[in-house]
Design a protein around this motif. Sequence first.
Motif, mmCIF file in Angstrom:
data_model
loop_
_atom_site.group_PDB
_atom_site.id
_atom_site.type_symbol
_atom_site.label_atom_id
_atom_site.label_comp_id
_atom_site.label_asym_id
_atom_site.label_seq_id
_atom_site.Cartn_x
_atom_site.Cartn_y
_atom_site.Cartn_z
ATOM 1 N N CYS A 106 1.882 5.831 -0.084
ATOM 2 C CA CYS A 106 1.382 7.033 0.741
ATOM 3 C C CYS A 106 0.886 7.744 -0.772
ATOM 4 O O CYS A 106 1.529 7.730 -1.325
ATOM 5 N N SER B 203 0.822 -0.916 0.190
ATOM 6 C CA SER B 203 -0.071 -0.313 0.019
ATOM 7 C C SER B 203 0.992 1.382 -0.141
ATOM 8 O O SER B 203 1.551 1.783 0.386
ATOM 9 N N ARG C 90 2.507 10.770 -0.500
ATOM 10 C CA ARG C 90 3.832 10.944 -0.471
ATOM 11 C C ARG C 90 4.333 11.143 -2.334
ATOM 12 O O ARG C 90 5.162 11.084 -3.511
#
Length: 144
Positions: A49, A47, A52
């Motif tokens: 971010c 997963s 980010r």
Amino acid sequence: MGKLEAKQNKEEMKVTTFEDLKRYAEGTSVQLPAFSESCPFVAVLKSPCVVRLAMSGKIPNQLMKVAVELFSSEDAGDKKSAEETLKEMNDVREVMEIVADAAMVSPTFAEVKEAGLELSDAQLLAIYNFTQTGVEDLRFFRTK
């Protein structure tokens, strides 16, 4: 909550170990919609971010609005022309491909493309769903 309940809850919760974190960082094997009946698709995903990705410039500015709507489940709700709808669909696919590229550990997104394949909308959606909710919500893609 009484002392007995607190003790039972504490006993049920197991502290995540460093080894658990390392295993999680390696990704999770996930069965995705198949390329065809004879070509199932299982990939190792993690997963990423999304914030980010956006901050690092991997989600281009022109796709930022679509990414925000996609990941916040907000809908503008206004009527769009066919051209606007088609552009938005293309933008959504681009964002989902960026997420898939960041999420796919093995095979990588680049390896799938190098093999001459393109991820289907269903596969991209499954990867997106995994990044948002984990493997349990992908049950409807699996066949018995």
